[in-house]
Design a protein around this motif. Structure first.
Motif, short mmCIF file in Angstrom:
data_model
loop_
_atom_site.label_atom_id
_atom_site.label_comp_id
_atom_site.label_asym_id
_atom_site.label_seq_id
_atom_site.Cartn_x
_atom_site.Cartn_y
_atom_site.Cartn_z
N GLU A 210 -7.45 10.29 3.25
CA GLU A 210 -6.21 9.69 2.79
C GLU A 210 -6.51 8.74 1.65
O GLU A 210 -7.52 8.04 1.65
N VAL A 211 -5.64 8.73 0.64
CA VAL A 211 -5.82 7.86 -0.52
C VAL A 211 -4.57 7.00 -0.68
O VAL A 211 -3.45 7.51 -0.65
N ARG A 212 -4.80 5.70 -0.85
CA ARG A 212 -3.70 4.75 -1.01
C ARG A 212 -3.96 3.88 -2.24
O ARG A 212 -5.11 3.61 -2.59
N ILE A 213 -2.88 3.40 -2.83
CA ILE A 213 -2.96 2.42 -3.91
C ILE A 213 -2.42 1.11 -3.35
O ILE A 213 -1.34 1.08 -2.76
N CYS B 135 0.85 -1.20 0.00
CA CYS B 135 0.00 0.00 0.00
C CYS B 135 0.88 1.24 0.00
O CYS B 135 1.70 1.43 0.89
N ILE B 136 0.68 2.06 -1.01
CA ILE B 136 1.45 3.29 -1.12
C ILE B 136 0.48 4.45 -1.00
O ILE B 136 -0.53 4.51 -1.70
N THR B 137 0.78 5.37 -0.10
CA THR B 137 -0.07 6.53 0.11
C THR B 137 0.18 7.53 -1.02
O THR B 137 1.31 7.96 -1.23
N THR B 138 -0.90 7.89 -1.72
CA THR B 138 -0.78 8.89 -2.79
C THR B 138 -1.25 10.27 -2.34
O THR B 138 -0.89 11.26 -2.94
N HIS B 139 -2.08 10.31 -1.31
CA HIS B 139 -2.50 11.58 -0.72
C HIS B 139 -2.63 11.39 0.78
O HIS B 139 -3.38 10.54 1.24
N LYS B 140 -1.86 12.15 1.53
CA LYS B 140 -1.87 12.04 2.99
C LYS B 140 -2.60 13.24 3.59
O LYS B 140 -2.40 14.38 3.17
N VAL B 141 -3.44 12.98 4.57
CA VAL B 141 -4.15 14.04 5.28
C VAL B 141 -3.15 14.70 6.23
O VAL B 141 -2.37 14.03 6.89
N ARG B 142 -3.19 16.03 6.28
CA ARG B 142 -2.25 16.74 7.16
C ARG B 142 -2.52 16.37 8.62
O ARG B 142 -3.66 16.18 9.03
N GLN B 143 -1.46 16.29 9.37
CA GLN B 143 -1.55 15.93 10.78
C GLN B 143 -1.54 17.20 11.62
O GLN B 143 -0.63 18.01 11.52
N ILE B 144 -2.57 17.35 12.43
CA ILE B 144 -2.65 18.48 13.36
C ILE B 144 -2.92 17.88 14.73
O ILE B 144 -4.01 17.36 14.98
N ASP B 145 -1.92 17.91 15.59
CA ASP B 145 -2.08 17.31 16.92
C ASP B 145 -2.94 18.18 17.83
O ASP B 145 -3.80 17.68 18.53
N ASN B 146 -2.71 19.47 17.84
CA ASN B 146 -3.45 20.37 18.71
C ASN B 146 -4.15 21.43 17.87
O ASN B 146 -5.34 21.40 17.68
N PHE B 147 -3.38 22.37 17.35
CA PHE B 147 -3.89 23.40 16.45
C PHE B 147 -2.71 23.92 15.65
O PHE B 147 -1.56 23.64 15.94
N ARG B 148 -3.05 24.72 14.65
CA ARG B 148 -2.01 25.32 13.82
C ARG B 148 -2.52 26.68 13.35
O ARG B 148 -3.69 26.82 13.02
N ILE B 149 -1.64 27.65 13.32
CA ILE B 149 -1.97 28.93 12.70
C ILE B 149 -1.30 28.91 11.34
O ILE B 149 -0.08 28.83 11.24
N GLU B 150 -2.13 28.94 10.29
CA GLU B 150 -1.63 28.84 8.92
C GLU B 150 -1.81 30.16 8.20
O GLU B 150 -2.72 30.93 8.51
N THR B 151 -0.97 30.39 7.22
CA THR B 151 -1.08 31.57 6.37
C THR B 151 -1.52 31.12 4.99
O THR B 151 -0.89 30.26 4.39
N GLU B 152 -2.63 31.68 4.53
CA GLU B 152 -3.12 31.38 3.18
C GLU B 152 -2.18 32.04 2.17
O GLU B 152 -1.82 33.20 2.33
N ASN B 153 -1.82 31.31 1.15
CA ASN B 153 -0.90 31.86 0.15
C ASN B 153 -1.52 32.97 -0.69
O ASN B 153 -0.90 33.97 -0.96
N MET B 154 -2.77 32.79 -1.09
CA MET B 154 -3.39 33.73 -2.02
C MET B 154 -3.60 35.12 -1.39
O MET B 154 -3.28 36.13 -1.98
N PHE B 155 -4.13 35.15 -0.17
CA PHE B 155 -4.47 36.43 0.44
C PHE B 155 -3.56 36.79 1.61
O PHE B 155 -3.75 37.82 2.24
N ASN B 156 -2.59 35.94 1.93
CA ASN B 156 -1.71 36.16 3.08
C ASN B 156 -2.52 36.37 4.35
O ASN B 156 -2.24 37.25 5.15
#
Length: 161
Positions: free
Chosen positions: A92-95, A14-35
């Motif tokens: 998650e997607v696997r083959i 089984c090979i993972t082709t798309h992995k779901v992001r791991q967030i243990d607690n929380f994350r502050i992310e910056t959107e690329n398009m609008f910063n």
């Protein structure tokens, strides 16, 4: 020896082709398009339960829209903030190479193995002047961050009525 090889090949095929992001607690992310910074977390409840809990914690009335509303968040500031809440889902997607080989010999289409649906909550808070409160440049950064951590930590299943 052949059986051992086949078992190992099957186990690691089984090979993972798309992995779901791991967030243990929380994350502050910056959107690329609008910063634009956002507070992202993964609740341990169904989306409808999360929506009810968020509505209660933000003190929303029935006519207020959860996705975009204005609210007074802090008692020591006499200002309203614009809050935007959105939900993202991912799987998650696997083959499976063994199934792929078997299906090719049968001339059938191969199928991916798709994991469970995972839901993420994204919250953006903007002050009255239009500045993102989760930006480290914002005067409200520490207060907003602490407030959202408290919201996340106090998520609980609310009754339907």
């Amino acid at each position: 020896m052949f059986i051992l090889f086949f078992v190992l090949f099957s186990f690691y095929s089984c090979i993972t082709t798309h992995k779901v992001r791991q967030i243990d607690n929380f994350r502050i992310e910056t959107e690329n398009m609008f910063n634009e910074e956002s507070f992202l977390f993964k609740p341990n409840m169904y989306p409808e339960e999360v929506k009810r809990s968020l509505r209660k914690q933000f003190g929303l009335t029935k006519d207020q829209n959860l996705s975009d509303f204005d609210a007074k968040l802090f008692d020591d500031f006499d200002t309203e903030f614009n809050v935007k809440i959105s939900f993202e889902t991912d799987r998650e997607v696997r083959i499976n190479l063994v199934n792929d080989l078997i299906n090719r010999s049968n001339k059938e289409d191969t199928e991916n193995e798709i994991g469970d649906l995972e839901t993420f909550v994204k919250i953006i808070i903007v002050d009255a002047s239009g500045d993102n409160c989760l930006s480290t440049k914002s005067l409200f950064y520490n207060k907003t961050r602490s407030f959202l951590i408290s919201i996340k930590n106090n998520m609980k299943i609310e009754p339907l009525f």
